[in-house]
Motif scaffolding. Structure first.
Motif, PDB file in Angstrom:
ATOM      1  N   ARG A  87       0.840  -1.099   0.061  1.00  0.00           N
ATOM      2  CA  ARG A  87      -0.014  -0.064  -0.059  1.00  0.00           C
ATOM      3  C   ARG A  87       0.991   1.307  -0.010  1.00  0.00           C
ATOM      4  NH1 ARG A  87      -4.775  -0.152   4.011  1.00  0.00           N
ATOM      5  NH2 ARG A  87      -5.615   1.445   2.720  1.00  0.00           N
ATOM      6  N   PHE A  88       1.963   1.003   0.748  1.00  0.00           N
ATOM      7  CA  PHE A  88       2.879   2.263   0.831  1.00  0.00           C
ATOM      8  C   PHE A  88       3.435   2.553  -0.688  1.00  0.00           C
ATOM      9  CE2 PHE A  88       7.219   3.812   1.375  1.00  0.00           C
ATOM     10  CZ  PHE A  88       7.053   5.200   1.598  1.00  0.00           C
ATOM     11  N   ALA A  89       4.026   1.460  -1.268  1.00  0.00           N
ATOM     12  CA  ALA A  89       4.657   1.645  -2.734  1.00  0.00           C
ATOM     13  C   ALA A  89       3.651   2.025  -3.652  1.00  0.00           C
ATOM     14  CB  ALA A  89       5.314   0.234  -3.039  1.00  0.00           C
ATOM     15  N   ASP A  90       2.428   1.605  -3.637  1.00  0.00           N
ATOM     16  CA  ASP A  90       1.422   2.072  -4.455  1.00  0.00           C
ATOM     17  C   ASP A  90       0.896   3.432  -4.110  1.00  0.00           C
ATOM     18  OD1 ASP A  90       1.672  -0.471  -5.645  1.00  0.00           O
ATOM     19  OD2 ASP A  90      -0.279  -1.450  -4.776  1.00  0.00           O
ATOM     20  N   GLY A  91       1.372   4.244  -3.249  1.00  0.00           N
ATOM     21  CA  GLY A  91       1.044   5.392  -2.829  1.00  0.00           C
ATOM     22  C   GLY A  91      -0.155   5.530  -2.295  1.00  0.00           C
ATOM     23  N   GLU A  92      -0.894   4.280  -1.821  1.00  0.00           N
ATOM     24  CA  GLU A  92      -2.315   4.413  -1.461  1.00  0.00           C
ATOM     25  C   GLU A  92      -2.361   5.085   0.206  1.00  0.00           C
ATOM     26  OE1 GLU A  92      -4.475   0.904  -1.192  1.00  0.00           O
ATOM     27  OE2 GLU A  92      -3.379  -0.007  -2.837  1.00  0.00           O
ATOM     28  N   VAL A  93      -1.181   4.902   0.750  1.00  0.00           N
ATOM     29  CA  VAL A  93      -1.017   5.575   2.364  1.00  0.00           C
ATOM     30  C   VAL A  93       0.347   6.048   2.530  1.00  0.00           C
ATOM     31  CG1 VAL A  93      -2.690   3.560   3.286  1.00  0.00           C
ATOM     32  CG2 VAL A  93      -0.214   3.274   3.373  1.00  0.00           C
ATOM     33  N   SER A  94       0.376   6.976   3.526  1.00  0.00           N
ATOM     34  CA  SER A  94       1.765   7.502   3.780  1.00  0.00           C
ATOM     35  C   SER A  94       2.485   6.490   4.443  1.00  0.00           C
ATOM     36  CB  SER A  94       1.300   8.902   4.744  1.00  0.00           C
ATOM     37  OG  SER A  94       0.879   8.476   5.987  1.00  0.00           O
ATOM     38  N   PHE A  95       3.800   6.972   4.450  1.00  0.00           N
ATOM     39  CA  PHE A  95       4.922   6.230   5.289  1.00  0.00           C
ATOM     40  C   PHE A  95       4.285   5.894   6.650  1.00  0.00           C
ATOM     41  CE2 PHE A  95       8.338   5.631   7.873  1.00  0.00           C
ATOM     42  CZ  PHE A  95       9.163   4.722   7.157  1.00  0.00           C
ATOM     43  N   ALA A  96       3.852   7.187   7.423  1.00  0.00           N
ATOM     44  CA  ALA A  96       3.450   6.663   8.977  1.00  0.00           C
ATOM     45  C   ALA A  96       2.439   5.947   8.926  1.00  0.00           C
ATOM     46  CB  ALA A  96       3.393   7.978   9.715  1.00  0.00           C
ATOM     47  N   LYS A  97       1.405   6.085   7.995  1.00  0.00           N
ATOM     48  CA  LYS A  97       0.108   5.070   8.071  1.00  0.00           C
ATOM     49  C   LYS A  97       0.526   3.620   7.938  1.00  0.00           C
ATOM     50  CE  LYS A  97      -4.007   4.357   8.385  1.00  0.00           C
ATOM     51  NZ  LYS A  97      -4.783   4.220   9.632  1.00  0.00           N
ATOM     52  N   ALA A  98       1.344   3.548   6.908  1.00  0.00           N
ATOM     53  CA  ALA A  98       1.931   2.036   6.548  1.00  0.00           C
ATOM     54  C   ALA A  98       2.644   1.434   7.702  1.00  0.00           C
ATOM     55  CB  ALA A  98       2.767   2.017   5.356  1.00  0.00           C
ATOM     56  N   ALA A  99       3.343   2.245   8.413  1.00  0.00           N
ATOM     57  CA  ALA A  99       3.921   1.914   9.836  1.00  0.00           C
ATOM     58  C   ALA A  99       2.893   1.496  10.537  1.00  0.00           C
ATOM     59  CB  ALA A  99       5.033   2.766  10.172  1.00  0.00           C
ATOM     60  N   GLU A 100       1.983   2.310  10.798  1.00  0.00           N
ATOM     61  CA  GLU A 100       0.794   1.808  11.812  1.00  0.00           C
ATOM     62  C   GLU A 100       0.213   0.517  11.301  1.00  0.00           C
ATOM     63  OE1 GLU A 100      -3.753   3.903  12.662  1.00  0.00           O
ATOM     64  OE2 GLU A 100      -1.929   5.035  12.374  1.00  0.00           O
TER      65      GLU A 100
ATOM     66  N   GLU B 191      13.491  -0.611   3.360  1.00  0.00           N
ATOM     67  CA  GLU B 191      14.790  -0.821   3.072  1.00  0.00           C
ATOM     68  C   GLU B 191      15.039  -2.094   2.471  1.00  0.00           C
ATOM     69  OE1 GLU B 191      19.616   0.191   4.193  1.00  0.00           O
ATOM     70  OE2 GLU B 191      17.982   0.994   5.599  1.00  0.00           O
ATOM     71  N   GLU B 192      14.937  -3.088   3.484  1.00  0.00           N
ATOM     72  CA  GLU B 192      15.200  -4.483   3.132  1.00  0.00           C
ATOM     73  C   GLU B 192      14.301  -5.120   2.161  1.00  0.00           C
ATOM     74  OE1 GLU B 192      14.388  -6.096   6.952  1.00  0.00           O
ATOM     75  OE2 GLU B 192      16.229  -5.458   7.876  1.00  0.00           O
ATOM     76  N   SER B 193      13.291  -4.475   1.679  1.00  0.00           N
ATOM     77  CA  SER B 193      12.445  -5.114   0.828  1.00  0.00           C
ATOM     78  C   SER B 193      12.751  -4.573  -0.719  1.00  0.00           C
ATOM     79  CB  SER B 193      10.885  -4.545   1.229  1.00  0.00           C
ATOM     80  OG  SER B 193      10.771  -3.034   0.649  1.00  0.00           O
ATOM     81  N   ASP B 194      13.653  -3.388  -0.825  1.00  0.00           N
ATOM     82  CA  ASP B 194      13.946  -3.075  -2.057  1.00  0.00           C
ATOM     83  C   ASP B 194      13.070  -2.401  -2.910  1.00  0.00           C
ATOM     84  OD1 ASP B 194      16.837  -3.653  -1.728  1.00  0.00           O
ATOM     85  OD2 ASP B 194      16.584  -5.732  -2.403  1.00  0.00           O
ATOM     86  N   ARG B 195      11.879  -1.900  -2.163  1.00  0.00           N
ATOM     87  CA  ARG B 195      10.891  -1.210  -2.846  1.00  0.00           C
ATOM     88  C   ARG B 195      11.040   0.341  -2.708  1.00  0.00           C
ATOM     89  NH1 ARG B 195       6.132  -4.781  -0.129  1.00  0.00           N
ATOM     90  NH2 ARG B 195       6.545  -6.595  -1.173  1.00  0.00           N
ATOM     91  N   PRO B 196      10.721   0.985  -3.714  1.00  0.00           N
ATOM     92  CA  PRO B 196      10.921   2.385  -3.581  1.00  0.00           C
ATOM     93  C   PRO B 196      10.225   3.151  -2.787  1.00  0.00           C
ATOM     94  CG  PRO B 196       9.273   1.750  -5.523  1.00  0.00           C
ATOM     95  CD  PRO B 196       9.894   0.453  -4.877  1.00  0.00           C
TER      96      PRO B 196
END
Length: 96
Positions: free
Chosen positions: A50-63, A77-82
């Motif tokens: 969802r974060f990589a697709d731009g659906e949610v912010s970084f903070a929301k994705a962490a939550e 970082e470990e996932s190599d996603r942008p």
């Protein structure tokens, strides 16, 4: 606590038995542990997607991943996603 029952293939049951012996757990505890770990992994992958697709912010994705922002940063970082999309990067560069 609700009860869940399921049928599993023989090879999966054999692997579960090996896990029980290795971890010295009873069947119920082992299945709860494995289910919890699997759902944790699913939650993290879903948040990353969802974060990589731009659906949610970084903070929301962490939550959503049930992680601190620092833990989620390490996961990204470990996932190599942008971290940012090309569109946002180009717009940011144009603003400079």
């Amino acid at each position: 606590m609700p009860t869940i029952s399921t049928r599993v293939p023989d090879d999966l049951e054999a692997e579960l038995e090996a896990y029980l012996e290795s971890e010295r757990l009873d069947r119920s505890t082992a299945v709860r542990k494995l289910l919890s770990e699997g759902l944790d992994e699913w939650r993290r992958e879903r948040a990353l997607d969802r974060f990589a697709d731009g659906e949610v912010s970084f903070a929301k994705a962490a939550e959503l991943a049930d992680l601190s922002v620092w833990e989620f940063a390490r996961l990204v970082e470990e996932s190599d996603r942008p971290w940012v999309s090309d569109d946002h990067l180009e717009a940011d560069l144009d603003d400079l």
